[in-house]
Each structure stands twice: as C-alpha cells, then as structure tokens.
Design an enzyme around this catalytic site. Structure first.
Site, PDB file in Angstrom:
ATOM      1  N   TYR A 171       0.807  -1.221   0.000  1.00 19.83           N
ATOM      2  CA  TYR A 171       0.000   0.000   0.000  1.00 19.83           C
ATOM      3  C   TYR A 171       0.842   1.274   0.000  1.00 19.83           C
ATOM      4  O   TYR A 171       0.510   2.258  -0.625  1.00 19.83           O
ATOM      5  CB  TYR A 171      -0.965   0.010   1.188  1.00 19.83           C
ATOM      6  N   GLU A 201       3.702 -31.256  11.554  1.00 19.23           N
ATOM      7  CA  GLU A 201       3.134 -30.517  10.424  1.00 19.23           C
ATOM      8  C   GLU A 201       1.849 -29.811  10.825  1.00 19.23           C
ATOM      9  O   GLU A 201       1.623 -28.663  10.481  1.00 19.23           O
ATOM     10  CB  GLU A 201       2.865 -31.498   9.260  1.00 19.23           C
ATOM     11  N   ASP A 227       2.241 -35.847   7.569  1.00 19.44           N
ATOM     12  CA  ASP A 227       1.396 -36.875   6.963  1.00 19.44           C
ATOM     13  C   ASP A 227       2.277 -37.785   6.135  1.00 19.44           C
ATOM     14  O   ASP A 227       3.364 -37.398   5.704  1.00 19.44           O
ATOM     15  CB  ASP A 227       0.364 -36.237   6.018  1.00 19.44           C
TER      16      ASP A 227
END
Ligand SMILES: Nc1ncnc2c1ncn2[C@@H]1O[C@H](COP(=O)(O)OP(=O)(O)OP(=O)(O)O)[C@@H](O)[C@H]1O
Ligand SMILES: [Mg+2]
Lengths: 385, 556
Positions: free
Chosen positions: A104, A205, A257
């Site tokens: 911005y 994780e 996983d």
C-alpha cells in the site's frame, strides 16, 4: 516507538547501512551519467544449486542486470528502487511494516502523457504479487532476508517447551503458557535464547496434532521443544528451528502426513523451498530428520512390524490421487530424495498408492501417538534423513 | 450482284454532306456534353482552360473569375437555365479573329507544335453549340489585347449547317484602363446540384496545379471559392517547336512540302524539322537514296508518289535523328507540385519529381509525379489518383487512364504503406501532343513509353516515401522508448533521493527530490537515444525526454 529494544535498534542500523551503501553506489554511477543498473542474483530454478556439503538449496552465481535504459526492465527497475526506499524509510523510522503495508505504501499512480498527448495513468504496481516480487529483489540484491529488514508477516508457527527466551524487552517462559503456545515472531533473529532444558526439537506438520501432543504433556515427558508450522511453514518458523538446531545443538525431528505433500514440508524445513532458494542459507536445517509417518510404519518392512493392523489400514488409509503420484514423481528428481531410504519410501508409495494422515495415528489413541509411536521411533533411530 | 440490285440499294439511301458543326451538335457526347450535368462541368472546363492558355502560356500570372448564376429554375420537364461567365487577364483575342475563334468549329490558334491545354479548336464551340441548342441564346465575348486601345465585343451564334459564325451584335469601346483579357458569357441548361461536386473538385485541382493563379468561383448557391495565389513562380512557358521527323505522316509531309519556301530537299530537311543539321540531313538522304539537291515540291508532283513514300517512311523510322527536343515543353516543376499538394491536403510528407523528357512517335513528353502522404488525407483502400495532362485536371474515365493502370498495379505494401492508406498520387504528363482517348480530354491512351515513364516516376517517389516511413517508424519506436522510460524518472529520483540520505542525517528536510538526480537521469536517457535524420532534420532526444517529464505527476 519508545520501548524499542537495543537488539532491534542495532539490527536496524546495520541493515540501513547496507541499504545506504548499496544505493549510494548507484547514485554515484548516475552522477557519472553511466546507464543505471541493478545487479540481482537470478531467482530461477536454473540458478538454484544444491550445496551437498551444506545440504541446502542455494542460489547460484548467475546474476541478472536490471537496466533502467532497457524498455522491458525500466518498470521493474523503478519498482525495485521504490520498494527499497520504502523499506529503508521504515527501517530508519523504526517501523514494522507488513508486506501488505509495503504494497500500500508504494502503490500510487504515475500520470503521464503518451505520444498522442493523451493523459495516461499507470500504477507503480497493481497486485501485491508485484510488490512482493520487488521485496524479493531487494532481499537477493542486498543479501538480506525480510526478517532482517524487520518486515512482519502473519505469525503462523508456534512453540512450547522448557525454555526461556527474551523477545523485545520481555522474558517469556515457553513452559508457562497453559494450553496456548508462543507464536513465533516475524523477526526470529531478534529472539534471545536465555536457558532451556530440552534434548530435542519435534516439529509437527499439523496444528491440531501439536495441540494434542501439548495437552498430552509430551514435551515435559520427553524434554522436547514442540514446534508446528501449521502446514507449509513460514520463514520465521524455519529460521527459529534452524537457530534451535545451530545454537542449542538439538536434533530436529519432523512429523508429517504420510504423503508427498508431507514429504515436501519436510523438504522445505531441510533444504529450503525452490522458489526462495536464496533464503535457504539461513532458513534451512539440513540435519532435520523425517520421523514419519513412513510407509514402513503403515505396512511394515522386512523384520519391522507395521504400527497398523490390517483392519486399521483398511479404515485409515486413503487412496492416493493422480496428483499425489505426480508430486511423488517430481520429488524423485531432487537429489536429497535419492537416498536409499527415500527411494524405498517413495517406491512403496508408488506401489501401494496409499497415503495416511497423521491424525490416523492419533485416532488409534493419543497415548499411542505420544507415548509409544514417537518415542519408539526416536529410540530405534527409525527415521529418514 | 446485278447492276439492277445495286441501283435499288442506292435508291433507298439518301446522301448529303454534314458540316463539322452539325456533327458535333448531333454527337455532343463526343466532346463531353452528354447530359445537363456533364455539360455544365464541360462548359466551365473549356472556358477555364482557354483562359489559362491565354495567361500562363504567355507568362502572365493568371487571374480567373468564374461565375455561375441560375437564370431560371428547373421545371418538371426542363432543366434549370444558367449563365456562365469566365473572365481572364490573358492576351485577348485579335478583334478580327473573335468571330471565327468562337463561331467556327475547328478554328484555333493552337494548331502548332506547342504544349497547350487546347489542341483541337473545338472546345469553346462545343460549349456554344450546346448553349445554343438548349437556350437559343447567343454567346457574348468581350476581349482586348494588351496592345489594343479598344475593348471589342461580339454577340454571336453558330450557323450549324455552314459551320460559320452569325454575328448578332458587335462593337468596341475605348479602353480607359490597361485591362487586357477576355470575358465570355454563355447561357445554357444544366444541373448544378449534380454537377457541383465535380465542378468544385475540378477547380480545386486547377488551383493545386497552378498555385501561381488566383481563382475566384461564385456558385449559384452564393458561395465563393477563393484560391489566392500562393506563389509568383510560374513555370517557363512552352514555346513553339518545329516538327520532329518521327512524328510526321505522309499527309502532314505533303502539306509541309506545299507550304515550304525552301528550294532543295537538304534545305527542307534542315529548315522545316527540329534538330536536323546538314550532316545528319545528308546522311539521311543518302541512306534512303534521295538527291539532296532536288526541289522538294517535285515530290508532290504526279508520278513521284513512290519517292514521297520513301521519304515519309524514312523520316518516321531513321534512327540517326536526335530525339525530339524537350526544351519547348513546360513542366510544372517539382516545387510547384509540392506547393500545390501541400495546400490542398496539408500532408505529413510530400515529394514530387520531374522526369527527364522522353518521346513517343516523335512527340516529346515529360512525366511528373507527386506523392502526398498522411496529414489531412483521408485514408482509403487505394490511393487517391490525381491525373493531369498539360496542366489540365482529368476527372472522368479514371479507370481507362494509363496512370490508373500503373498506379493500381503497384503493391504499396512493399513501400511500407498499409491499407487503408492516406495517400495521394499525382501524375502530370506534359507534351506537344497528349495521346487523349477522346476529344473530351478525359483519359490518356496506354502508350508504352508513357506507361513506363509514369511507372518509373511513381516508383521513384514511392521509394523515398518508404525510406521516410521506415525512419518515421524507427523514430516512433524511439519516442515510445523515451516515454516508457522517462515517465519513471521522477519516481526513481525520489526513491533514490531517500535512499541517499544517511540514517544519521535523517531529518525533516531530507525528503525532497534531488533535482540533480533528475537532471542526470535526463542526460542519461537522452544520450541513449539517437533519432534518425528525416529530411535532413533530427529530433533532439533531450527535448522529448523533458517534455515527457514535464507532464509526469506522481500521486501520493
Ligand atoms: N480566353 C481566351 N483568351 C484568348 N484566346 C482565346 C480564349 N478563348 C479562346 N481563345 C481562342 O479561341 C481559339 C479556339 O478555342 P477553342 O477552345 O475552341 O479551341 P482550342 O482551345 O484551340 O482547342 P480545344 O478544342 O482543345 O480547346 C483558341 O485557340 C484561342 O486562340
Ligand atoms: Mg480550348
């Protein structure tokens, strides 16, 4: 800001000097009426190297010149300078902009007239992706990370454990946060490690699993510093883990996983991400170990017994999708996935076409996960590097 | 066939003679008077062209006033009636010649070898015949020569059957000032509404090709078209030439022999033809086996027709004569063509060329061409073609014209000209004999020498235009480059100004843009660009850079 601490101020000063020096060089070139250019190390895969001795992804030596006089580069040249000036200003004025703030602050319209005398408008940048790219340019050009430049990003990583740190002017005891955890700040290099009683770092994780292990009292029992990156880890979490490893000499275990996506997260902690290889030198933890969940945990291998029964496998295993297979194939191309154990892991995955979420282990019983599976694997060195 | 049968056919046919005046009265379309629209246009043309012949051909800067008034409006079965008046400041007509010049078809002062607009001795008479047939009104002519102390006037009709003027009224006035010139009034039926676009186009084109003329045209709509003189330069007037042997046929040869005062064939050759010296004449006569000392008149005596034919054939084919002389011709010149094109189209680029003289069939000719490109020219599928012959604009029969054949066969893409193209191509042919397709003087025949000259002329300019366009394109690319880069200069200077303040010197005054940086960046960008030279001039890059920066605004 009145209560800015010393570390912060010193960091600002050092980095601001680097800015000043670099851009004064450009200023002088311009005074000599030399064509203005910026030299920026190339940020493409082709210029990414795997440093075998250090075990991390690094930026190669190839540099690009960004020439102001080249029509195709002059806008980028302007954007890079603009970004540098905003960051520099924030540094000097003791601000902590976020990357969104930078977007911005730099975004404004340049009004000009085209060859036909028509009034035209052009924004310094349109999308944040453009200003983000400029931040990366400034980073590689100056050899600094955004954390060094005190740019904040959303905090994502968390840590708990027997450890006291100083952040800003406060001392924080990471073991006294109740069910909550310490959010790893955007500027992890400003954290001071005071004292600790831990023997390892366990990175999980998933945030949910982190919370479960935390409530189960895992870190007290096994003297662990428990960390999560909540999915794809941000830079601060990676830097923080790296510092724990380097400065406290603690082994780092990573639990994800059992699928190519989980492996990739491990890979990011270990060697760095491909798009951002320039930061690996400071963010990657090459010695990090992949604790699981591994294919042999699910199916067993040789003399190793599977952790899951036939029935549990039937209940918990998810069939791999085409995209998973594709990802796995991609991973085999990277040299750090070419080791014997990783090959076995990936081959098994390709063979079984099966994946497993870590939650499955927890649903077998949180106690199983916290007090059997994890400690047993660590004790038997059942991990992949 | 039996003689009886032949006689029967004869009995069915009626035979009589027709005067040339009657012929053109009956076949008015041959001279361009096919309908009220064309007739109005053609009448103005004939008058204006006679006026121009009476002025610039004699080195007088033309002042021509054309006025067209509606006398009676159109009714259901009759077109409107107009009075046309054209006045010039020309040489005037000798008083004893006025009647025939205006009242006898095929009577002219231009039956000589000279480049003039008029050539047939027909134009004004065709207009008068049309006027006479549609309104019955006589033509009124007022004229005075420069040397004359009087102004003469004649009112006349043409006796169509006899091809002779009928004087209705004649007289003279004493000249009080030094006016010279001619004014002709004609009354005719016409259709102004339809003719208007063509007439105005014609006058514009006359103005284009004669920028040294002042032309005023008052229309029946009370409009005035005024074309002021833009230059006092007038092309060198044409001069009269002797015939070139290649352009003479056997009948012309006979008449030349009957008029000649020379005593020997050798003398006849050197005196009556252009650019034949004694040596050439002797060689030539030897080659065809004629005695240089024989009396030319003997050749038109009975029994000598073989010899006459030998001479005639030799004259037309002998290769040893010098080509027809072109210095008699009066081209418009590159400068005036460019001036004219500029005035009419205000183009971005213009160029004209006057080619070397060439000859066809013993007639010298010069092709001139001009191309105007861009600017106010409205782009279209094919180039606008402006055809001129002996300074006359040709507006009709474009597709039959040799210039159209040439111009339409050019592939403009190879000259970097994209469709639609803002392109005007002007072709002017100057000659002592223009190969018109008809007496209406609207299109030129496909004479191969002419065709290849026109092609060479147009292509030569087109090549310059291609060069200009490619330079222009590269200039455009460079300008765009300057805009693309320079618009960032203020932002860069501002950013770098901030980055050049040492943290220890950070203060309130530090945030201004370093003006020196801007100056240096301007210099750097300017140095990186070199504009091509176009027509000897090149753009100053720094000027362009500064003008870009002057318009840049940074919004905060
Ligand atoms: N405005 C004029 N000023 C001087 N002489 C004129 C003028 N108009 C006509 N004449 C004379 O009248 C003659 C006849 O004119 P006319 O237009 O009939 O034939 P032309 O001009 O000779 O040939 P063309 O038939 O090709 O026009 C001209 O040759 C010229 O001598
Ligand atoms: Mg005439």
């Amino acid at each position: 800001m009145s209560h800015i601490d010393k570390i912060d101020i010193a960091a600002r000063k050092k980095v601001a000097e680097i800015f000043y020096k670099k851009f004064m060089e450009l200023n002088e070139e311009i005074s000599k009426e030399k064509p203005p250019k910026l030299e920026i190390p190339m940020r493409t895969f082709a210029n990414t190297e795997f440093d075998i001795s250090k075990g991390i992804l690094k930026l190669g030596i190839k540099k690009i010149e960004r020439n102001f006089l080249n029509m195709n580069e002059s806008k980028k040249f302007m954007q890079t300078l603009l970004m540098a000036s905003i960051i520099y200003q924030a540094l000097v004025e003791n601000e902590y902009p976020t990357i969104r703030d930078l977007y911005y602050r730099g975004k404004h319209t340049i009004l000009y007239k085209d060859l036909n005398g028509r009034l035209k408008e052009e924004n310094t940048w349109e999308e944040q992706s453009e200003s983000d790219a400029s931040i990366r340019d400034v980073e590689v050009m100056l050899g600094l990370l955004r954390e060094d430049m005190l740019i904040l990003s959303k905090e994502k990583g968390k840590v708990v454990g027997n450890m006291r740190i100083r952040s800003g002017n406060d001392v924080i005891d990471l073991s006294k946060l109740g069910h909550g955890a310490y959010a790893i700040e955007s500027t992890p290099d400003l954290i001071e490690f005071l004292d600790y009683d831990a023997e390892m770092v366990l990175v999980v994780e998933k945030d949910a699993v982190f919370q479960q292990l935390h409530r189960a009292g895992f870190w007290q029992k096994y003297k662990a510093l428990l960390v999560t990156g909540a999915g794809q880890p941000d830079r601060a979490t990676r830097r923080f883990v790296r510092r724990l490893h380097d400065e406290l000499k603690l082994p780092v275990y990573i639990l994800t996983d059992s699928d190519p996506y989980g492996w990739y997260i491990y890979s990011v902690f270990k060697v760095g991400s491909i798009q951002l290889s320039y930061e690996s030198e400071r963010l990657a933890t090459p010695k990090a170990k992949f604790l699981g969940v591994s294919m042999s945990d699910i199916f067993g291998y040789g003399t190793k017994k599977a952790y899951l029964s036939e029935e549990e496998r039937r209940n918990f295993i998810i069939k791999a999708k085409d995209l998973d297979i594709k990802r796995a194939k991609e991973l085999t191309r990277y040299s750090w996935f070419k080791s014997k154990l990783w090959k076995r892991e990936i081959d098994m995955f390709m063979d079984k076409k099966a994946k497993l979420e870590i939650e499955a282990m927890a649903s077998k019983g949180l106690k199983f996960l916290a007090f059997q599976y994890i400690p047993e694997k660590i004790q038997t060195n059942d991990w992949i590097e | 066939m039996s003689t009886e049968a032949e006689e029967k056919i004869k009995a069915q046919e009626k035979y009589r003679e027709m005067s040339i005046a009657e012929f053109f009265a009956k076949n008015k379309e041959l001279a361009g008077f096919s309908n009220p629209t064309r007739a109005l246009y053609q009448t103005i043309r004939e008058l204006v062209e006679n006026s121009l012949d009476a002025t610039d051909t004699h080195n007088i800067l033309p002042e021509i006033r054309i006025s067209l008034k509606e006398l009676e409006p159109a009714t259901e079965d009759k077109p409107a009636k107009y009075e046309v008046a054209v006045e010039d400041n020309g040489i005037g007509v000798p008083p004893n010649e006025i009647a025939n010049a205006f009242g006898k078809v095929l009577y002219s002062s231009k039956y000589v070898i000279r480049q003039t607009r008029g050539m047939y001795g027909l134009g004004i008479k065709a207009a008068i015949l049309y006027s006479q047939m549609t309104t019955g009104q006589p033509v009124f002519i007022v004229s005075s020569m420069d040397s004359s102390e009087n102004i003469y006037y004649r009112k006349l009709l043409i006796d169509i059957k006899k091809n002779e003027p009928i004087i209705i009224e004649e007289g003279q006035l004493i000249k009080k000032n030094n006016w010279h010139g001619t004014k002709v009034y004609l009354t005719l039926e016409g259709d102004w509404t339809r003719a208007k676009p063509k007439v105005i186009e014609y006058i514009k084109r006359i103005a284009l090709i004669s920028p040294y003329a002042e032309i005023i045209f008052e229309t029946p709509d009370n409009e005035i078209f005024y074309f002021p003189r833009v230059t006092k330069k007038i092309p060198k007037p044409p001069s009269e030439a002797k015939p070139h042997p290649h352009g003479i046929d056997i009948e012309q040869l006979k008449s030349m022999i009957s008029f000649t005062k020379t005593k020997t064939l050798l003398e006849f050759m050197t005196e009556e033809f252009q650019s034949i010296g004694e040596v050439t004449a002797k060689k030539f006569l030897e080659s065809i086996g004629l005695d240089p000392n024989m009396n030319p008149k003997s050749l038109i005596e009975k029994g000598n027709s073989k010899l006459l034919q030998t001479l005639s054939a030799g004259l037309r084919t002998y290769k040893g004569f010098r080509p027809p002389r072109s210095e008699y011709l009066s081209p418009i010149g590159e400068e005036l063509i460019e001036v004219g094109l500029k005035r009419l189209f205000n183009p971005e680029w213009v160029k004209a060329i006057t080619r070397q003289a060439k000859a066809y069939e013993g007639h010298p000719f010069i092709v001139e061409a001009g191309i105007a490109y861009g600017g106010n020219i409205i782009p279209s599928e094919e180039p606008v073609l402006l055809r001129y012959a002996n300074k006359i604009p040709l507006l009709y029969e474009e597709r039959e014209d040799v210039s159209y054949k040439v111009v339409s066969s050019i592939n403009w893409k190879i000259y970097n000209i994209e469709e639609p193209m803002p392109l005007v191509v002007l072709v002017h042919v100057a000659s002592t004999k223009i190969p018109y397709k008809g007496v209406g003087k609207e299109s030129l025949s496909e004479v191969s020498e002419l065709e290849s000259e026109i092609k060479n002329a147009v292509q030569e300019i087109a090549r310059s235009l291609r060069l200009y366009i490619s330079k222009k394109n590269s200039e455009h690319i460079l300008r765009e480059k300057i805009v693309t880069i320079s618009k960032y200069i203020p932002e860069i200077a501002r950013s770098l100004s901030i980055l050049s303040i040492h943290p220890d010197k950070w203060g309130s005054n530090g945030k201004n843009i370093d003006k020196d940086l801007i100056e240096k960046l301007i210099k750097i960008v300017s140095k990186s660009v070199e504009f091509p030279k176009i027509d000897g001039k090149e753009e100053d890059p720094e000027k362009v850079v500064r003008s870009v920066i002057a318009n840049v605004k940074l919004e905060q």
